[in-house]
Design a protein around this motif. Structure first.
Motif, PDB file in Angstrom:
ATOM      1  N   TYR A  18       0.133 -66.915  94.729  1.00 19.29           N
ATOM      2  CA  TYR A  18       0.194 -65.508  94.339  1.00 19.29           C
ATOM      3  C   TYR A  18       0.629 -64.620  95.505  1.00 19.29           C
ATOM      4  O   TYR A  18       1.562 -63.817  95.375  1.00 19.29           O
ATOM      5  CB  TYR A  18      -1.141 -65.033  93.777  1.00 19.29           C
ATOM      6  CG  TYR A  18      -1.064 -63.628  93.210  1.00 19.29           C
ATOM      7  CD1 TYR A  18      -0.661 -63.423  91.894  1.00 19.29           C
ATOM      8  CD2 TYR A  18      -1.349 -62.515  93.989  1.00 19.29           C
ATOM      9  CE1 TYR A  18      -0.554 -62.143  91.368  1.00 19.29           C
ATOM     10  CE2 TYR A  18      -1.241 -61.234  93.483  1.00 19.29           C
ATOM     11  CZ  TYR A  18      -0.847 -61.059  92.172  1.00 19.29           C
ATOM     12  OH  TYR A  18      -0.724 -59.787  91.651  1.00 19.29           O
TER      13      TYR A  18
ATOM     14  N   TYR B  42       0.254 -73.443  86.324  1.00 14.18           N
ATOM     15  CA  TYR B  42       0.250 -72.507  87.439  1.00 14.18           C
ATOM     16  C   TYR B  42      -1.007 -72.729  88.272  1.00 14.18           C
ATOM     17  O   TYR B  42      -2.049 -73.172  87.754  1.00 14.18           O
ATOM     18  CB  TYR B  42       0.307 -71.068  86.923  1.00 14.18           C
ATOM     19  CG  TYR B  42       1.561 -70.803  86.120  1.00 14.18           C
ATOM     20  CD1 TYR B  42       2.759 -70.475  86.743  1.00 14.18           C
ATOM     21  CD2 TYR B  42       1.552 -70.911  84.728  1.00 14.18           C
ATOM     22  CE1 TYR B  42       3.914 -70.258  86.005  1.00 14.18           C
ATOM     23  CE2 TYR B  42       2.700 -70.706  83.981  1.00 14.18           C
ATOM     24  CZ  TYR B  42       3.885 -70.373  84.627  1.00 14.18           C
ATOM     25  OH  TYR B  42       5.025 -70.183  83.894  1.00 14.18           O
TER      26      TYR B  42
ATOM     27  N   ILE C 289       6.093 -64.377  88.746  1.00 15.37           N
ATOM     28  CA  ILE C 289       5.583 -65.738  88.952  1.00 15.37           C
ATOM     29  C   ILE C 289       5.768 -66.582  87.699  1.00 15.37           C
ATOM     30  O   ILE C 289       6.156 -67.756  87.764  1.00 15.37           O
ATOM     31  CB  ILE C 289       4.102 -65.697  89.361  1.00 15.37           C
ATOM     32  CG1 ILE C 289       3.943 -65.067  90.753  1.00 15.37           C
ATOM     33  CG2 ILE C 289       3.486 -67.101  89.346  1.00 15.37           C
ATOM     34  CD1 ILE C 289       2.509 -64.811  91.163  1.00 15.37           C
TER      35      ILE C 289
ATOM     36  N   VAL D 271      -3.245 -67.926  90.320  1.00 13.83           N
ATOM     37  CA  VAL D 271      -2.457 -67.209  89.322  1.00 13.83           C
ATOM     38  C   VAL D 271      -3.240 -67.070  88.023  1.00 13.83           C
ATOM     39  O   VAL D 271      -3.214 -66.014  87.365  1.00 13.83           O
ATOM     40  CB  VAL D 271      -1.112 -67.919  89.078  1.00 13.83           C
ATOM     41  CG1 VAL D 271      -0.301 -67.208  87.998  1.00 13.83           C
ATOM     42  CG2 VAL D 271      -0.304 -67.994  90.377  1.00 13.83           C
TER      43      VAL D 271
ATOM     44  N   LYS E 127      -5.725 -64.186  88.444  1.00 15.54           N
ATOM     45  CA  LYS E 127      -5.077 -62.878  88.387  1.00 15.54           C
ATOM     46  C   LYS E 127      -4.608 -62.544  86.972  1.00 15.54           C
ATOM     47  O   LYS E 127      -4.715 -61.398  86.519  1.00 15.54           O
ATOM     48  CB  LYS E 127      -3.886 -62.842  89.352  1.00 15.54           C
ATOM     49  CG  LYS E 127      -4.248 -62.979  90.822  1.00 15.54           C
ATOM     50  CD  LYS E 127      -4.845 -61.706  91.373  1.00 15.54           C
ATOM     51  CE  LYS E 127      -5.007 -61.780  92.879  1.00 15.54           C
ATOM     52  NZ  LYS E 127      -5.605 -60.544  93.443  1.00 15.54           N
TER      53      LYS E 127
ATOM     54  N   LEU F  15       2.933 -60.859  88.404  1.00 11.28           N
ATOM     55  CA  LEU F  15       2.643 -61.941  87.457  1.00 11.28           C
ATOM     56  C   LEU F  15       3.867 -62.262  86.608  1.00 11.28           C
ATOM     57  O   LEU F  15       4.171 -63.427  86.352  1.00 11.28           O
ATOM     58  CB  LEU F  15       1.454 -61.558  86.575  1.00 11.28           C
ATOM     59  CG  LEU F  15       0.107 -61.571  87.285  1.00 11.28           C
ATOM     60  CD1 LEU F  15      -0.941 -60.811  86.485  1.00 11.28           C
ATOM     61  CD2 LEU F  15      -0.361 -63.003  87.536  1.00 11.28           C
TER      62      LEU F  15
END
Length: 582
Positions: A414, A98, A437, A102, A105, A434
């Motif tokens: 993101y 990723y 994703i 990402v 986060k 999240l």
């Protein structure tokens, strides 16, 4: 000579994460974990591994159990014991890299919701893939445990692992873990590796192993003698087999010595009794293959979690009788791919490709997953040994592998994916972004509340619960396919299948002139062509998700698409006709 003086031994208990991941494919529910966590908190463990690894995936894919809620609820129960998670470096808790935004986060959210210790590893031991996550762990002020993915091969040795540990230490790790995911480490290597690390770095050393080969208890004793600081164990009802050595046994073995843990066996007994009740409830999910010693692991090197998943995956493909063939194929694929350590995601990449090589009846690499191709192209990192030109050609043709850190090729996503999730009405809190994703194919149905938990066990001395599994999946029952997949466990009464007919009426089976058949059970992710389109032999027509991997179905001939029988979201079986190419 006088014996070396070491501090008391610390214990990380894995019952809430790796133990059930290894034995029952990560199926413990949060509701059953909470009473156990409450008792565990009274023991005095160094930490409790309770999150990360495959728990995130299983929560949303099978259990309709929000992983962020689980973390917060466990944190409320574990007032005195740090929560530890397993973080796959740039892969986080998924199966691909990723972007850095990402990673930032995810680490922040994990820390804020309750993670105290982050065990960070990379499946290829490519530290480039660990640095960003490690940097973020330090930024949030959590304990950073850098992990070495232990394996054996012509290109791995105690000396190379000591060098890696030294590099991890210089990058600011608070502790170092020797992560022996398949139970391969021998007592003498455990002793030499631990002693070597402690000579070069002033840092706590943890040993994590599995009992798959039967050697782990011996290696744990050698580690204790060598001065290991932390050992990973599991409560006895969830120990041994492909899991860790028993917590009670390890604690008892050092009572009265300088390594005494200080843990009260009576308090452990209370925890064990709760685990016994849980074991009885989940007993239908335990499998003789994962519950026993298997010295063949010293040959095929599959970690416990992957063995339990291979068993369930082969069952899905109606091919469990070919498990031994898959085990023999795994080391061949691993050699072809440059001897990667077999830990998520490389264990899935190698294991799934081995399954396909076997199911294709000897035509190795006829069907190559997207993940295998990406691995060979360097998109997972640097392989431990170079991949031969012949294998490169076979898998990726004339494409050139990359040499940079894979995440350097990824643009930030993101903000963009947050906007997508908001537009679809999927976000009620920031953590949902999240989830979306990390698992874009299954998160939408989970976040909308459309995925219902599978039936996995019944409460002890209570009637079996009736539950269904996601509506996007299907099952064949006595020759009939229904739109709701029902998982039947021996000894349980389960809900009757939905009376709604499935896509069977529009998905033929058997011989159809020009038909392109599915060669596996899976869910249709994408249909990449349309009726009337011209296609060439080798073109990807459909992408199936099977065994957590993306699997292309390619055209067997040049021609024109005259009929398409499937849509995205359909679940197909081996032998189903997907479309017709004239």
């Amino acid at each position: 000579m006088c014996a070396a003086k070491f501090d008391s031994l610390n214990i990380t208990d894995t019952t809430l994460r790796d133990a059930h991941q290894s034995l029952i494919a990560t199926r413990l529910r949060t509701e059953d974990m909470l009473p156990l966590a409450r008792a565990i908190d009274q023991v005095g463990f160094f930490s409790v591994e309770a999150w990360g690894g495959a728990t995130f995936d299983s929560c949303i894919r099978f259990l309709n159990d929000d992983p962020w809620d689980r973390l917060r609820m466990l944190k409320a129960e574990l007032e005195h014991t740090p929560i530890q998670m397993l973080l796959r470096g740039q892969n986080l808790v998924g199966y691909r890299h990723y972007p850095d935004d990402v990673v930032e986060k995810f680490v922040e959210a994990s820390s804020r919701n309750g993670v105290d210790i982050f065990r960070v590893f990379d499946a290829l031991n490519d530290i480039r893939n660990m640095k960003k996550a490690m940097e973020e762990v330090r930024n949030v002020g959590a304990h950073l445990q850098g992990a070495i993915s232990y394996t054996t091969s012509p290109v791995h040795s105690v000396a190379t692992f000591i060098d890696m540990a030294q590099e991890l230490y210089t990058l600011g790790c608070d502790s170092i873990c020797i992560k022996d995911m398949a139970g391969l480490i021998m007592p003498h290597d455990a002793r030499d590796l631990i002693a070597g690390i402690k000579k070069t770095a002033d840092v706590k050393v943890c040993l994590h192993s599995h009992c798959t080969s039967g050697v782990a208890p011996l290696s744990y004793q050698a580690a204790i003698d060598a001065g290991v600081d932390i050992l990973d164990t599991a409560m006895s009802p969830f120990a041994l087999g492909t899991s860790q050595p028993p917590t009670e046994s390890v604690v008892a073995s050092v009572i009265g010595t300088q390594r005494d843990t200080g843990i009260d066996l009576i308090k452990l007994r209370e925890v064990r009794n709760i685990c016994r009740v849980m074991r009885e409830k989940y007993e239908p999910l335990f499998n003789a293959i994962t519950d026993r010693v298997d010295s063949d692991v010293l040959i095929y090197q599959l970690p416990g979690g992957m063995i339990s998943n291979l068993v369930s995956q082969l069952k899905e493909q109606n091919a469990l009788d070919r498990l031994d063939e898959v085990f023999h194929e795994v080391p061949r694929v691993r050699k072809d791919l440059g001897y990667p350590p077999l830990v998520t995601p490389t264990s899935q990449i190698v294991g799934t490709q081995a399954v396909f090589n076997v199911l294709m009846d000897g035509e190795r690499y006829r069907n190559v997953t997207k993940e295998v191709k990406d691995y060979v192209l360097g998109l997972y990192g640097r392989s431990p040994a170079p991949i031969s030109p012949e294998i490169l050609k076979l898998i990726v043709g004339d494409e050139e592998p990359v040499t940079v850190r894979p995440a350097d090729l990824l643009e930030p996503v993101y903000a963009q994916m947050r906007e997508q999730a908001m537009e679809q009405g999927l976000v009620t809190r920031e953590e949902d972004v999240l989830t979306y994703i990390l698992y874009p194919s299954i998160a939408p149905s989970f976040l909308r509340g459309e995925r219902l938990a599978e039936v996995i066990a019944k409460p002890v001395a209570e009637p079996a619960r009736m539950a269904e599994i996601p509506s996007v999946m299907e099952v064949e029952v006595d020759g009939e396919i229904f739109s709701v997949r029902i998982v039947t466990v021996e000894g349980n009464s389960v809900a009757a299948p939905s009376a709604t007919p499935s896509a069977k009426e529009r998905i033929p089976r058997g011989d159809v002139a020009g038909g392109v058949k599915s060669n596996m059970q899976g869910m249709v992710l994408q249909v990449l062509t349309q009726q009337g389109s011209a296609v060439r032999k080798g073109d990807t027509l459909i992408v199936l998700e099977a065994m957590k991997m993306e699997n292309p179905i390619r055209s067997p001939r040049d021609g024109t698409v005259s009929e398409i029988f499937v849509d995205a979201g359909d679940v197909v079986q081996n032998g189903d006709v997907l479309m017709v190419i004239e």
